[in-house]
Design a protein around this motif. Structure first.
Motif, PDB file in Angstrom:
ATOM      1  N   TYR A 199       0.947  -1.139  -0.261  1.00  8.84           N
ATOM      2  CA  TYR A 199       0.128   0.017   0.483  1.00  8.84           C
ATOM      3  C   TYR A 199       0.779   1.797   0.239  1.00  8.84           C
ATOM      4  N   GLY A 200       0.356   2.734  -0.118  1.00  7.15           N
ATOM      5  CA  GLY A 200       0.445   3.646  -0.314  1.00  7.15           C
ATOM      6  C   GLY A 200       0.325   5.008   0.066  1.00  7.15           C
ATOM      7  N   ALA A 201       0.078   5.870   0.014  1.00  7.94           N
ATOM      8  CA  ALA A 201      -0.888   7.170   0.196  1.00  7.94           C
ATOM      9  C   ALA A 201      -1.730   7.420  -1.541  1.00  7.94           C
ATOM     10  N   LYS A 202      -1.235   6.742  -1.861  1.00  5.28           N
ATOM     11  CA  LYS A 202      -1.623   6.693  -3.728  1.00  5.28           C
ATOM     12  C   LYS A 202      -2.520   6.422  -3.922  1.00  5.28           C
ATOM     13  N   SER A 203      -2.145   4.864  -2.779  1.00  2.81           N
ATOM     14  CA  SER A 203      -3.172   3.850  -3.403  1.00  2.81           C
ATOM     15  C   SER A 203      -4.188   3.025  -2.085  1.00  2.81           C
ATOM     16  N   MET A 204      -4.717   3.913  -2.202  1.00  2.00           N
ATOM     17  CA  MET A 204      -5.622   3.616  -1.142  1.00  2.00           C
ATOM     18  C   MET A 204      -7.378   2.823  -1.132  1.00  2.00           C
ATOM     19  N   PHE A 205      -7.740   2.105   0.037  1.00  2.00           N
ATOM     20  CA  PHE A 205      -8.858   1.762  -0.687  1.00  2.00           C
ATOM     21  C   PHE A 205      -9.358   1.696  -2.294  1.00  2.00           C
ATOM     22  N   SER A 206     -10.414   2.594  -3.325  1.00  2.00           N
ATOM     23  CA  SER A 206     -10.725   2.173  -3.953  1.00  2.00           C
ATOM     24  C   SER A 206      -9.658   1.191  -5.101  1.00  2.00           C
ATOM     25  N   GLU A 207      -8.197   2.028  -5.199  1.00  2.00           N
ATOM     26  CA  GLU A 207      -6.854   1.741  -5.734  1.00  2.00           C
ATOM     27  C   GLU A 207      -6.053   0.211  -5.185  1.00  2.00           C
ATOM     28  N   GLY A 208      -6.813   0.354  -4.634  1.00  2.00           N
ATOM     29  CA  GLY A 208      -5.872  -0.786  -3.284  1.00  2.00           C
ATOM     30  C   GLY A 208      -5.879  -2.188  -4.402  1.00  2.00           C
TER      31      GLY A 208
ATOM     32  N   ILE B 123     -13.723   5.516  -3.301  1.00  2.00           N
ATOM     33  CA  ILE B 123     -12.855   6.723  -1.966  1.00  2.00           C
ATOM     34  C   ILE B 123     -13.516   7.637  -2.380  1.00  2.00           C
ATOM     35  N   GLN B 124     -13.274   8.175  -3.614  1.00  2.00           N
ATOM     36  CA  GLN B 124     -13.996   8.983  -4.007  1.00  2.00           C
ATOM     37  C   GLN B 124     -15.751   9.299  -3.546  1.00  2.00           C
ATOM     38  N   ASP B 125     -16.386   8.711  -2.940  1.00  2.00           N
ATOM     39  CA  ASP B 125     -17.619   8.770  -2.134  1.00  2.00           C
ATOM     40  C   ASP B 125     -16.915   9.393  -0.872  1.00  2.00           C
ATOM     41  N   PHE B 126     -15.942   9.730  -0.435  1.00  2.00           N
ATOM     42  CA  PHE B 126     -15.596  10.326   0.993  1.00  2.00           C
ATOM     43  C   PHE B 126     -15.275  11.369   0.819  1.00  2.00           C
ATOM     44  N   ASP B 127     -15.149  11.972   2.141  1.00  2.00           N
ATOM     45  CA  ASP B 127     -14.414  13.537   2.239  1.00  2.00           C
ATOM     46  C   ASP B 127     -13.698  12.979   2.817  1.00  2.00           C
ATOM     47  N   THR B 128     -12.354  13.405   2.312  1.00  2.00           N
ATOM     48  CA  THR B 128     -10.790  12.691   3.179  1.00  2.00           C
ATOM     49  C   THR B 128     -10.502  13.674   3.358  1.00  2.00           C
ATOM     50  N   SER B 129     -10.978  15.039   4.144  1.00  2.00           N
ATOM     51  CA  SER B 129     -10.757  15.812   4.862  1.00  2.00           C
ATOM     52  C   SER B 129     -11.114  15.746   5.883  1.00  2.00           C
TER      53      SER B 129
ATOM     54  N   GLY C  31     -11.966  12.843   8.002  1.00  2.00           N
ATOM     55  CA  GLY C  31     -12.144  11.277   8.645  1.00  2.00           C
ATOM     56  C   GLY C  31     -13.082  10.349   7.586  1.00  2.00           C
ATOM     57  N   TYR C  32     -12.601  10.088   6.379  1.00  2.00           N
ATOM     58  CA  TYR C  32     -13.482  10.052   5.666  1.00  2.00           C
ATOM     59  C   TYR C  32     -15.300   9.338   5.820  1.00  2.00           C
ATOM     60  N   VAL C  33     -15.594   9.991   5.837  1.00  2.00           N
ATOM     61  CA  VAL C  33     -16.857   9.896   6.372  1.00  2.00           C
ATOM     62  C   VAL C  33     -17.475  10.320   4.677  1.00  2.00           C
ATOM     63  N   LEU C  34     -18.355   9.719   4.969  1.00  2.00           N
ATOM     64  CA  LEU C  34     -19.790   9.778   3.285  1.00  2.00           C
ATOM     65  C   LEU C  34     -20.326  11.269   2.850  1.00  2.00           C
ATOM     66  N   LYS C  35     -20.004  11.542   1.773  1.00  2.00           N
ATOM     67  CA  LYS C  35     -19.955  13.077   1.576  1.00  2.00           C
ATOM     68  C   LYS C  35     -21.497  12.776   1.692  1.00  2.00           C
ATOM     69  N   LYS C  36     -21.661  14.338   1.734  1.00  2.00           N
ATOM     70  CA  LYS C  36     -23.615  14.246   2.027  1.00  2.00           C
ATOM     71  C   LYS C  36     -24.197  14.603   0.809  1.00  2.00           C
ATOM     72  N   GLU C  37     -23.413  14.464  -0.330  1.00  2.00           N
ATOM     73  CA  GLU C  37     -24.491  14.378  -1.807  1.00  2.00           C
ATOM     74  C   GLU C  37     -24.069  12.605  -2.255  1.00  2.00           C
ATOM     75  N   VAL C  38     -23.308  12.250  -1.806  1.00  2.00           N
ATOM     76  CA  VAL C  38     -23.076  10.592  -2.201  1.00  2.00           C
ATOM     77  C   VAL C  38     -24.987  10.228  -0.887  1.00  2.00           C
ATOM     78  N   GLU C  39     -25.115  10.636   0.168  1.00  2.00           N
ATOM     79  CA  GLU C  39     -25.834  10.071   1.094  1.00  2.00           C
ATOM     80  C   GLU C  39     -27.496  10.880   0.468  1.00  2.00           C
ATOM     81  N   GLU C  40     -27.162  11.823  -0.557  1.00  2.00           N
ATOM     82  CA  GLU C  40     -28.571  12.366  -0.887  1.00  2.00           C
ATOM     83  C   GLU C  40     -28.988  11.521  -2.205  1.00  2.00           C
TER      84      GLU C  40
END
Length: 241
Positions: A127-136, A192-198, A200-209
């Protein structure tokens, strides 16, 4: 499936155990389909499960303030990780399929398996900083994080308290699944694009909606109070576990 390689990381100290029978069944079933099967029998190997400075060879970059992650990343890049780590990493690199066979200890891995994961799945290699979750990890937090396509677990419940006939049935179910395991669809994880990484990795409000009208929640840990989807991280009822 012929021509492929599997790695079985096995963590049980007794050859009379049902875990050992599961490992043997998997190896035989895959070899019958012309797989090459590598086995890391961690107890037999007396695998060292403890992280330490000995996991690198030579002098560390910062001997007076040793940071394990940074030092092993540099060691991986420069080719001076400990020999046992390098040998296990080579097995992982060769494998098209990795099977983790272990008993649950206090709802988690045996220590030796956790240590294998911590030492072998090192920074840079896994793993690395550029290969987390969705690219993992286990599943999302470890495996998906490190880039695996994760299949549903094969769980055998209370094997010490069922009949021999039931245990034989469990083994046959495992062997049957392995016949077509390469055709299985991986478990679904949120990108990972569905999360607000700034935040604490919470789901983005627009994704929830956008998912508010969905019958199912996105996945484990982010179910939004709804049932889990059928292709989530557990097998459905009647799956022969």
């Amino acid at each position: 499936m012929s021509g492929k390689t599997a790695l079985i990381a096995f963590a049980h100290q007794e050859r009379t155990s049902f875990n050992y029978a599961m490992k043997e069944a998997a190896q035989a079933a895959l070899e019958k389909k012309d797989w090459t099967v590598l086995v890391s029998d961690l107890y037999e190997m007396k695998f060292n499960a403890v992280l330490s400075r000995d996991d690198i060879t030579g002098e560390p970059k910062e001997p007076n303030h040793f940071k394990y992650g940074a030092e092993t990343l540099l060691a991986w890049k420069e080719g001076h990780l400990a020999k046992d780590i390098e040998e296990e990493q080579k097995k992982v690199e060769k494998a098209d399929l990795v099977i983790f066979q272990f008993p649950l200890h206090w709802f988690g891995f045996p220590t030796i398996m956790k240590g294998w994961l911590e030492r072998v799945f090192s920074s840079g290699f896994a793993y690395g900083a550029k290969s987390m979750f969705s690219e993992g990890p286990f599943k999302n937090g470890i495996l998906h994080f490190c880039g695996f396509n994760v299949l549903a677990p094969q769980i055998a419940y209370t094997v010490a308290h069922v009949t021999q006939e039931v245990r034989v049935g469990i083994l046959k179910s495992w062997e049957k699944r392995l016949e077509t395991i390469w055709e299985e669809e991986p478990i679904r994880f949120l990108p990972i694009q569905d999360f607000d990484t700034s935040g604490g990795y919470v789901l983005k409000k627009e994704v929830e909606e956008a998912r508010s009208a969905d019958k199912y929640g996105p996945t484990v840990g982010q179910h939004l109070g709804k049932p889990l989807p059928p292709d989530s991280q557990v097998k459905p009822e009647g799956s022969g576990l």
